[in-house]
Design a protein around this motif. Structure first.
Motif, PDB file in Angstrom:
ATOM      1  N   GLN A   1     -88.214 -33.844  25.950  1.00  0.00           N
ATOM      2  CA  GLN A   1     -87.562 -34.550  27.047  1.00  0.00           C
ATOM      3  C   GLN A   1     -87.555 -33.756  28.356  1.00  0.00           C
ATOM      4  OE1 GLN A   1     -86.550 -37.740  26.634  1.00  0.00           O
ATOM      5  NE2 GLN A   1     -87.417 -37.534  24.585  1.00  0.00           N
ATOM      6  N   PHE A   2     -88.153 -32.583  28.382  1.00  0.00           N
ATOM      7  CA  PHE A   2     -88.163 -31.782  29.605  1.00  0.00           C
ATOM      8  C   PHE A   2     -88.845 -32.545  30.743  1.00  0.00           C
ATOM      9  CE2 PHE A   2     -87.357 -28.184  26.818  1.00  0.00           C
ATOM     10  CZ  PHE A   2     -86.562 -27.377  27.615  1.00  0.00           C
ATOM     11  N   ILE A   3     -88.255 -32.479  31.916  1.00  0.00           N
ATOM     12  CA  ILE A   3     -88.869 -33.042  33.114  1.00  0.00           C
ATOM     13  C   ILE A   3     -89.834 -32.000  33.666  1.00  0.00           C
ATOM     14  CG2 ILE A   3     -88.468 -33.796  35.485  1.00  0.00           C
ATOM     15  CD1 ILE A   3     -85.735 -34.819  34.567  1.00  0.00           C
ATOM     16  N   ILE A   4     -91.050 -32.444  33.954  1.00  0.00           N
ATOM     17  CA  ILE A   4     -92.081 -31.553  34.488  1.00  0.00           C
ATOM     18  C   ILE A   4     -92.416 -32.029  35.895  1.00  0.00           C
ATOM     19  CG2 ILE A   4     -94.398 -30.620  34.178  1.00  0.00           C
ATOM     20  CD1 ILE A   4     -94.075 -31.293  31.173  1.00  0.00           C
ATOM     21  N   GLY A   5     -92.368 -31.094  36.857  1.00  0.00           N
ATOM     22  CA  GLY A   5     -92.642 -31.430  38.249  1.00  0.00           C
ATOM     23  C   GLY A   5     -94.126 -31.574  38.536  1.00  0.00           C
ATOM     24  N   GLY A   6     -94.439 -32.020  39.749  1.00  0.00           N
ATOM     25  CA  GLY A   6     -95.815 -32.253  40.167  1.00  0.00           C
ATOM     26  C   GLY A   6     -96.692 -31.016  40.129  1.00  0.00           C
ATOM     27  N   MET A   7     -96.113 -29.850  40.314  1.00  0.00           N
ATOM     28  CA  MET A   7     -96.882 -28.609  40.281  1.00  0.00           C
ATOM     29  C   MET A   7     -96.841 -27.949  38.896  1.00  0.00           C
ATOM     30  SD  MET A   7     -98.149 -28.426  43.262  1.00  0.00           S
ATOM     31  CE  MET A   7     -98.681 -26.761  43.508  1.00  0.00           C
ATOM     32  N   GLY A   8     -96.296 -28.654  37.927  1.00  0.00           N
ATOM     33  CA  GLY A   8     -96.296 -28.151  36.563  1.00  0.00           C
ATOM     34  C   GLY A   8     -95.066 -27.369  36.157  1.00  0.00           C
ATOM     35  N   GLY A   9     -94.099 -27.196  37.064  1.00  0.00           N
ATOM     36  CA  GLY A   9     -92.881 -26.478  36.707  1.00  0.00           C
ATOM     37  C   GLY A   9     -91.929 -27.346  35.896  1.00  0.00           C
ATOM     38  N   TYR A  10     -91.207 -26.726  35.002  1.00  0.00           N
ATOM     39  CA  TYR A  10     -90.225 -27.433  34.175  1.00  0.00           C
ATOM     40  C   TYR A  10     -88.867 -27.399  34.869  1.00  0.00           C
ATOM     41  CZ  TYR A  10     -93.609 -27.359  30.371  1.00  0.00           C
ATOM     42  OH  TYR A  10     -94.713 -27.541  29.593  1.00  0.00           O
TER      43      TYR A  10
END
Length: 99
Positions: free
Chosen positions: A44-53
């Motif tokens: 369920q982790f949200i991952i940002g556009g640059m790949g960061g969690y």
């Protein structure tokens, strides 16, 4: 942690039957319920556009508490405990180039 005995027994039974714990590390018995819940949230982790969690949304945690029928009086402490595990996971997940 203030968990009722029935919840602890359910967590213990799940850990034994589903092998949700591993032999690669030691976990104190009182942390098994938190660890098992965290494992169920791991996708369920949200991952940002640059790949960061960024973390696990609170709605996912609340939904899991409902699915697992976690007693209301235990949820606040479990939420705090899950977030501590999540903080450690985020530190590892967001390391750049193994550093």
């Amino acid at each position: 942690m203030g968990l009722d005995q029935a919840f602890i027994e359910r967590s213990r039974a799940r850990a034994e039957t589903k092998k949700e714990t591993t032999t690669n590390f030691h976990i104190w018995f009182e942390h098994v319920p938190t660890w098992n819940l965290f494992l169920k949230l791991r996708r369920q982790f949200i991952i940002g556009g640059m790949g960061g969690y960024f973390g696990i949304p609170i709605m996912a945690k609340e939904s899991l508490f409902n699915i697992e029928q976690t007693p209301l009086e235990d949820r606040s402490q479990l939420l705090d405990d899950i977030q501590l595990v999540e903080d450690g996971a985020l530190q590892e997940l967001n390391k750049k180039d193994g550093k």
